[in-house]
Design a protein around this motif. Structure first.
Motif, PDB file in Angstrom:
ATOM      1  N   ALA A 106      33.303  31.070  50.655  1.00 65.21           N
ATOM      2  CA  ALA A 106      32.464  32.106  50.239  1.00 65.21           C
ATOM      3  C   ALA A 106      33.067  32.038  48.528  1.00 65.21           C
ATOM      4  N   ILE A 107      34.041  30.764  48.704  1.00 64.97           N
ATOM      5  CA  ILE A 107      34.449  30.788  46.911  1.00 64.97           C
ATOM      6  C   ILE A 107      32.996  30.753  46.391  1.00 64.97           C
ATOM      7  N   SER A 110      31.504  34.619  45.212  1.00 66.78           N
ATOM      8  CA  SER A 110      32.640  35.152  44.610  1.00 66.78           C
ATOM      9  C   SER A 110      32.231  34.491  43.352  1.00 66.78           C
ATOM     10  N   LEU A 113      29.054  36.089  42.466  1.00 70.94           N
ATOM     11  CA  LEU A 113      29.222  37.768  41.895  1.00 70.94           C
ATOM     12  C   LEU A 113      29.982  37.576  40.563  1.00 70.94           C
ATOM     13  N   LEU A 114      31.428  37.142  40.667  1.00 71.80           N
ATOM     14  CA  LEU A 114      32.217  37.853  39.154  1.00 71.80           C
ATOM     15  C   LEU A 114      31.608  37.201  38.266  1.00 71.80           C
ATOM     16  N   VAL A 167      38.650  35.560  46.447  1.00 75.56           N
ATOM     17  CA  VAL A 167      38.781  36.078  44.947  1.00 75.56           C
ATOM     18  C   VAL A 167      39.350  35.199  44.433  1.00 75.56           C
ATOM     19  N   ALA A 170      38.466  32.347  42.859  1.00 70.26           N
ATOM     20  CA  ALA A 170      36.668  32.668  42.281  1.00 70.26           C
ATOM     21  C   ALA A 170      37.234  33.041  40.655  1.00 70.26           C
TER      22      ALA A 170
END
Length: 303
Positions: A106-107, A110, A113-114, A167, A170
């Motif tokens: 999921a990195i 993330s 998204l960030l 998170v 990321a």
């Protein structure tokens, strides 16, 4: 961006994820051999000790930059170098490698998204497609070809720590855009020093709670590996890769971590090479290729 620069970035980022895949295997081998917080401290003190003799001249030259940006450097070292590894090593004592591998995939999402939320960086359709395909590859290898097992995975305390680590890394990745201009030896050495110092409170906590494990012979070898390859070589390669092709494009390569981790487990532990390993590797390579497609005429998601 020249073709040679892009090719160099691919090589550097692939080697980065190979060594980080080895770090995950080493972290699992460290369970019971050296405590997670002590391992974090050991790897960065080893890295600093190895780098310092070669970096003294550059550190003196870059000292004005270090003084000016010390808060930013403190953030990089404490978050990207210390806290991510503290969370990951602690998680590996409580959760399975399957869960950890899936969630580390999921990195890239993330990072997307960030970057979108904080910096309004456009996300292309090809990048989204590449992430989905590579995630499918990770799911295949993490579940030994039985993707339906994903529905039965329960989130425990270790899984929660991996999610926090995802998170954190990321955030570190997208913030590398603010990295001050300084020699790479100075940068890695000062970040290793910050990481070693910022890990000491965690070591103190282990000692205070009676969970500190003095390294065994195996634990020392794990710490030495972690101090050289994931700590020095991979950090240099990753920072340079982000400089060459950007955080979004570099982030997709992190999906190779569980693939390489599986390969190293086959070599070290002696697990057999299965068809699903090959299938997963092909999916990940295809996903990276999709994410790297030229995007000049492709619609992007932006604010």
């Amino acid at each position: 961006m020249t073709h040679n620069h892009t090719r160099l970035a691919y090589i550097l980022l692939t080697l980065t994820t190979l060594f980080w895949g080895g770090n995950s295997v080493a972290g699992k081998m460290a369970v019971g051999e050296i405590s997670p917080m002590l391992l974090t401290f050991a790897r960065w003190i080893i890295a600093m000790a190895l780098l310092a003799p070669f970096a003294m001249k550059d550190l003196r030259n870059d000292w004005p930059v270090i003084r000016r940006y010390w808060l930013l450097l403190l953030f990089y070292g404490s978050i990207g170098f210390t806290l991510f590894n503290v969370m990951l090593y602690a998680a590996l004592t409580k959760t399975t490698a399957v869960n950890a591998s899936i969630m580390q995939a999921a990195i890239p999402a993330s990072v997307y998204l960030l970057n979108f939320v904080i910096f309004r960086v456009r996300v292309t359709v090809w990048q989204i497609a590449g992430f989905i395909v590579t995630l499918a590859g990770v799911a295949v290898v993490s579940t030994h070809g039985q993707v339906a097992r994903l529905a039965s995975l329960d989130l425990n305390g270790g899984d929660g720590l991996v999610l926090v680590a995802v998170v954190i890394y990321a955030l570190y990745t997208v913030c590398l855009r603010f990295k001050p201009l300084m020699n790479w030896k100075s940068l890695i050495t000062i970040l290793a020093l910050i990481a070693a110092l910022s890990s000491l409170p965690f070591v103190w906590w282990e000692w205070k709670t009676g969970t500190l494990i003095v390294p065994t012979h195996t634990g020392m070898w794990v710490a030495l590996y972690a101090g050289i390859f994931p700590s020095i070589v991979s950090q240099i390669f990753f920072i340079r890769g982000v400089e060459l092709i950007g955080a979004n494009r570099a982030g997709i390569f992190t999906n190779l971590i569980p693939i390489f981790g599986t390969g190293l487990a086959i070599l070290i532990i002696g697990e057999p090479l299965e068809t699903f390993h090959i299938t997963a590797l092909l999916l990940v390579i295809a996903g990276i290729w999709l994410a790297e497609r030229k995007t000049s005429k492709i619609p992007a998601i932006s604010s």
